[in-house]
Design a protein around this motif. Structure first.
Motif, short mmCIF file in Angstrom:
data_model
loop_
_atom_site.label_atom_id
_atom_site.label_comp_id
_atom_site.label_asym_id
_atom_site.label_seq_id
_atom_site.Cartn_x
_atom_site.Cartn_y
_atom_site.Cartn_z
N ILE A 3 -2.94 16.31 14.08
CA ILE A 3 -2.19 15.06 14.02
C ILE A 3 -2.28 14.61 15.46
O ILE A 3 -2.71 15.19 16.22
N SER A 4 -2.19 13.23 15.89
CA SER A 4 -2.20 12.76 17.14
C SER A 4 -1.27 11.66 17.42
O SER A 4 -0.89 10.99 16.24
N TRP A 5 -0.87 11.40 18.62
CA TRP A 5 -0.08 10.32 18.77
C TRP A 5 -0.50 9.71 19.95
O TRP A 5 -0.86 10.20 20.94
N SER A 6 -0.40 8.31 19.95
CA SER A 6 -0.78 7.65 21.36
C SER A 6 0.06 6.57 21.64
O SER A 6 0.70 5.82 20.65
N ASP A 7 -0.07 5.79 22.85
CA ASP A 7 0.66 4.47 23.10
C ASP A 7 -0.27 3.63 24.12
O ASP A 7 -1.31 4.11 24.51
N ASN A 8 0.04 2.35 24.42
CA ASN A 8 -0.61 1.87 25.53
C ASN A 8 0.38 1.38 26.42
O ASN A 8 1.72 1.56 26.36
N LEU A 9 0.14 0.63 27.50
CA LEU A 9 1.02 0.32 28.34
C LEU A 9 2.15 -0.45 27.91
O LEU A 9 3.27 -0.25 28.23
N ARG B 8 0.83 -1.11 -0.03
CA ARG B 8 0.02 -0.08 0.03
C ARG B 8 0.70 1.20 -0.11
O ARG B 8 2.01 1.29 0.75
N GLU B 9 0.27 2.34 -0.66
CA GLU B 9 1.27 3.42 -0.61
C GLU B 9 0.23 4.52 -0.36
O GLU B 9 -0.85 4.86 -1.23
N VAL B 10 0.34 5.19 0.73
CA VAL B 10 -0.62 6.32 1.16
C VAL B 10 0.18 7.63 1.05
O VAL B 10 1.32 7.56 1.63
N SER B 11 -0.33 8.64 0.63
CA SER B 11 0.24 9.73 0.65
C SER B 11 -0.78 11.02 1.34
O SER B 11 -1.95 10.73 1.45
N ALA B 12 0.26 11.81 2.18
CA ALA B 12 -0.71 12.71 3.01
C ALA B 12 0.13 14.15 2.60
O ALA B 12 1.22 14.30 3.13
N LEU B 13 -0.59 15.02 1.97
CA LEU B 13 -0.19 16.20 1.79
C LEU B 13 -0.21 17.03 2.86
O LEU B 13 -1.20 17.01 3.53
N ASP B 14 0.50 17.99 3.05
CA ASP B 14 0.67 18.83 4.24
C ASP B 14 -0.57 19.62 4.40
O ASP B 14 -1.28 19.82 5.45
N HIS B 15 -1.19 20.55 3.32
CA HIS B 15 -2.40 21.30 3.31
C HIS B 15 -3.48 20.27 3.53
O HIS B 15 -4.45 20.87 4.05
N ASP C 39 2.16 5.31 18.29
CA ASP C 39 1.52 5.27 16.78
C ASP C 39 1.10 6.89 16.57
O ASP C 39 0.44 7.53 17.16
N LEU C 40 1.55 7.14 15.48
CA LEU C 40 1.45 8.66 14.91
C LEU C 40 0.15 8.35 14.00
O LEU C 40 0.12 7.59 13.33
N SER C 41 -0.78 9.41 14.23
CA SER C 41 -1.84 9.32 13.17
C SER C 41 -1.74 10.80 12.56
O SER C 41 -1.63 11.96 13.25
N LEU C 42 -1.99 10.81 11.07
CA LEU C 42 -2.17 12.08 10.38
C LEU C 42 -3.46 11.95 10.06
O LEU C 42 -3.97 11.19 9.12
N ASN C 43 -4.40 13.04 10.38
CA ASN C 43 -5.55 13.11 10.03
C ASN C 43 -5.87 14.05 9.07
O ASN C 43 -5.92 15.29 9.38
N GLN C 44 -6.26 13.40 7.88
CA GLN C 44 -6.51 14.21 6.63
C GLN C 44 -8.00 14.67 6.76
O GLN C 44 -8.88 14.10 6.90
N GLN D 266 -9.92 9.97 6.44
CA GLN D 266 -8.62 9.42 6.02
C GLN D 266 -7.57 9.61 7.00
O GLN D 266 -6.79 10.68 7.15
N ASN D 267 -7.73 8.70 7.98
CA ASN D 267 -6.65 8.84 8.76
C ASN D 267 -5.34 7.71 8.44
O ASN D 267 -5.84 6.66 8.31
N ILE D 268 -4.22 8.34 8.60
CA ILE D 268 -3.05 7.33 8.17
C ILE D 268 -2.47 7.22 9.60
O ILE D 268 -1.90 7.95 10.43
N ARG D 269 -2.21 6.02 9.83
CA ARG D 269 -1.46 5.56 11.28
C ARG D 269 -0.11 5.05 10.87
O ARG D 269 -0.12 4.16 10.05
#
Lengths: 174, 496
Positions: free
Chosen positions: B295-301, B283-290, B310-315, B325-328
């Motif tokens: 964005i968000s990031w999270s972890d678990n124990l 899979r190839e996913v692109s996320a353009l800046d604009h 986990d970094l999420s780029l929310n488009q 279109q959230n890219i994780r």
């Protein structure tokens, strides 16, 4: 254009608290009452129609219970519809529109004009009876952030739409 | 370009082929709805019940079809004053106007039937909400292209191309620079630290689904399960099954993760990010800046233990409204995240943000409600003499209250002149970063309880979802609302 990002004095930021909200058209109260009544009439009719096939629904303790509950609920919802009118209002500022609503759970939604995707005027059959219309504004923030202002006279709705469309267009040009 | 031979200033209707498409769609839906019923009938289930359902579905779909066909004749569009205007509706007429400037994309789609009649399905995307997009089942190909050319040409004259990228940190290089790539050991770590409870749930759902389907086609599952020798439901059996389920969950989430994230490359291109991964299908996913809204990031124990996030780029979702279109990107560490943040928003030190907590009533109110509910359940159980229900109810209740407390302690928010930063999480940590000018709308809520304590909750609506700041003092809420709205209105940058 060079990018600028100047410090802003926080006291000069316009306060949404100071805004005077404008009431919806008084006829909208009647529209709410009509709509509530129609919905409850449909519910009662559905019950009565089902009752033709299911005898027990017409028998003594149930029919009384249902009629009483139905009347109380209808009354309550009509009261809420009328009361809700007091808490609904909108305000148009130069750069945004505010709408507040809710008797118990109050909310104020603010939509800046430069984030409006498009707007439309809707008038349903009951609205038309009273010469009213609803103005809907749509943003890219999903359906929860879309705004629908009911109970506007058709002239006012058209004027508002015009104003907002001009604002949106002006923003596009900048 | 030749002058368009179509006149869009007079009402235009869809091609009559649209009726065929509507028929086709209805038949399609009917067949799909009837499928389980047909299977039941074929397998030899109760026939009469099947009949009822068939007639019901046929009636409903005929009505829908008639409605759509009438609607077809009542729907047309005009191009006027740089706006695309759509008239539609049978009972209440609706007029939708979309200024060209607001049109994000015009998408075409052609299936076999479309090809046969040389028409296109046309979809005008406005990045607004779903129901207000403009979609035609069939429009003559030439007409559709003419419309698109017209819109694009006018759109071009309306808006000069804006420079969106303001960070200036990145030099103009078309080549990709690698931000992060997952090594096989990292991949294994990512897989092992996935949310196994979720996988367990998936396994459970899968078996449940099979069970349901078997029942639906008339196989009596209960009958078969009686043939299985009676299990002694002792402590050992429970421990045994739990262990098996846990092992299965870990294996399943590991496999899922490896298949998805195999050879993951997180790349920076000019004005965007690119993520390449996958074992079987790359899979190839692109996320353009604009297009990235927040964005968000999270972890678990488990992840915190090894320092993975986990970094999420929310488009902004312009084509698929429901599937945001959230890219994780799993397996990022703090350095990677800092790099992404500074690329997108400029050098930012979140430690210098003045973070504020939320009001303790966020916890108190919730605990009170849960407490009362548990009390009701316990009293109920006591009266119907089912005392064994009390312990689970207590455990569930305490779980909710404890997690709410942790969530209350962790939740905090702050902003500088540019970004809103919100921290939270329960077992792991979660952080969200949103540039203020990407806010689409803002809402201040007050429940009666909040009102009596001078509190409120704030919802920030963005094109990539809603971000909520719960239970803050109303004065603070008004303050930040005014600041955010001011920022949105005075910022000339395009949000997309």
């Amino acid at each position: 254009m060079e990018f600028q990002n100047n410090q802003v004095d926080t006291f000069t930021i316009p306060k949404s608290e100071d805004v005077q909200f404008e009431k919806l058209d008084p006829a909208y109260k009647k529209v709410s009452i009509y709509i509530t009544t129609i919905i409850f009439a449909i519910i009662l009719m559905a019950y009565l129609i089902v009752g033709i096939f299911v005898d027990v629904l017409y028998q003594f303790p149930w029919i009384l219970l249902v009629v009483v509950t139905w009347s109380v609920l209808t009354g309550l919802f009509i009261l809420l519809a009328v009361k809700g009118y007091e808490y609904e209002g909108f305000a148009v500022r130069e750069k945004d529109i505010l709408f507040q609503s809710g008797i118990f759970f109050r909310s104020t939604l603010i939509i800046p004009f430069n984030r409006v995707q498009h707007c439309e005027i809707e008038h349903g059959p009951i609205d038309r009876m009273f010469g009213l219309a609803a103005l809907s504004l749509f943003t890219a923030g999903g359906s929860a952030s879309d705004l629908s202002i009911p109970g506007l006279t058709q002239d006012k709705a058209a004027a508002l739409k015009n104003f907002i469309t001009n604002r949106v267009a002006a923003d596009e040009e900048e | 370009m030749k002058k368009s031979e179509f006149d869009f200033s007079v009402p235009n209707r869809q091609s009559y082929v649209a009726i065929v498409m509507i028929l086709f769609k209805t038949v399609n839906i009917v067949v799909r709805q009837l499928f389980p019923v047909l299977v039941v009938i074929l397998v030899g289930g109760s026939k009469q019940k099947g009949d009822y359902i068939i007639w019901f579905i046929v009636a409903v779909s005929t009505l829908t079809m008639v409605y759509s066909i009438i609607n077809f004749f009542r729907t047309y569009f005009i191009v006027q004053n740089g706006e695309l205007i759509l008239h539609t509706g049978i009972f209440s007429r609706k007029k939708i106007s979309i200024p060209f400037a607001r049109i994000q994309t015009i998408n075409f789609e052609q299936n076999i039937i479309h090809q046969f009649f040389s028409v296109l399905r046309i979809k005008v995307d406005t990045a607004g909400s779903e129901k207000n997009e403009f979609e035609f089942h069939a429009l003559e190909t030439a007409k559709a292209y003419a419309l698109r050319d017209l819109v694009l040409a006018e759109k071009q004259t309306l808006e000069p191309i804006h420079e969106v990228n303001i960070t200036g940190i990145h030099s103009y290089q078309p080549t990709f620079t690698n931000i992060m790539s997952l090594s096989p050991t990292d991949l294994l770590k990512v897989g092992l630290t996935e949310n196994h409870i979720k996988s367990g749930g998936l396994i459970f759902l899968f078996f449940f689904w099979i069970y349901q389907n078997l029942q639906e086609v008339g196989v009596d599952v209960e009958e078969y399960s009686e043939e299985i020798p009676e299990w002694e439901m002792g402590l050992y059996t429970i421990i045994f099954f739990t262990t098996v389920l846990m092992i299965f969950s870990v294996i399943i989430s590991l496999i899922r993760s490896v298949v998805k994230n195999y050879d993951l490359q997180f790349l920076r291109s000019y004005r965007g990010f690119k993520i390449v991964s996958g074992l079987f299908t790359k899979r190839e996913v692109s996320a353009l800046d604009h297009k990235i809204q927040h964005i968000s990031w999270s972890d678990n124990l488990l992840k915190r233990w090894i320092g993975f996030k986990d970094l999420s780029l929310n488009q902004a979702s312009s084509t698929e409204i429901n599937a945001k279109q959230n890219i994780r990107i799993p397996g990022c560490n703090t350095l990677h995240i800092n790099e992404v943040v500074s690329t997108l928003f400029g050098k930012t030190d979140f430690d210098h943000f003045e973070m504020k907590g939320i009001d303790k009533r966020y916890f108190i109110r919730f605990s009170l409600i849960v407490g009362i509910l548990i009390l009701v359940v316990i009293l109920g159980a006591y009266f119907i003499e089912q005392l064994d229900k009390i312990v689970p109810a207590l455990i569930v209740g305490i779980y909710f209250i404890v997690t709410r407390y942790i969530s209350y302690r962790k939740k905090s928010f702050g902003h500088n002149h540019e970004l809103v930063f919100i921290k939270g999480g329960v077992f792991g940590d979660k952080a969200e970063v949103l540039p203020m000018y990407k806010i689409q709308a803002l809402e201040i809520h007050q429940s009666p309880y909040q009102r009596s304590h001078q509190l409120c909750s704030i919802s920030l609506y963005t094109a990539s979802g809603r971000i909520k700041i719960p239970y803050i003092p109303i004065s603070e809420g008004r303050n930040i609302s005014d600041t955010f709205i001011y920022k949105v209105e005075s910022d000339k940058r395009k949000w997309m």
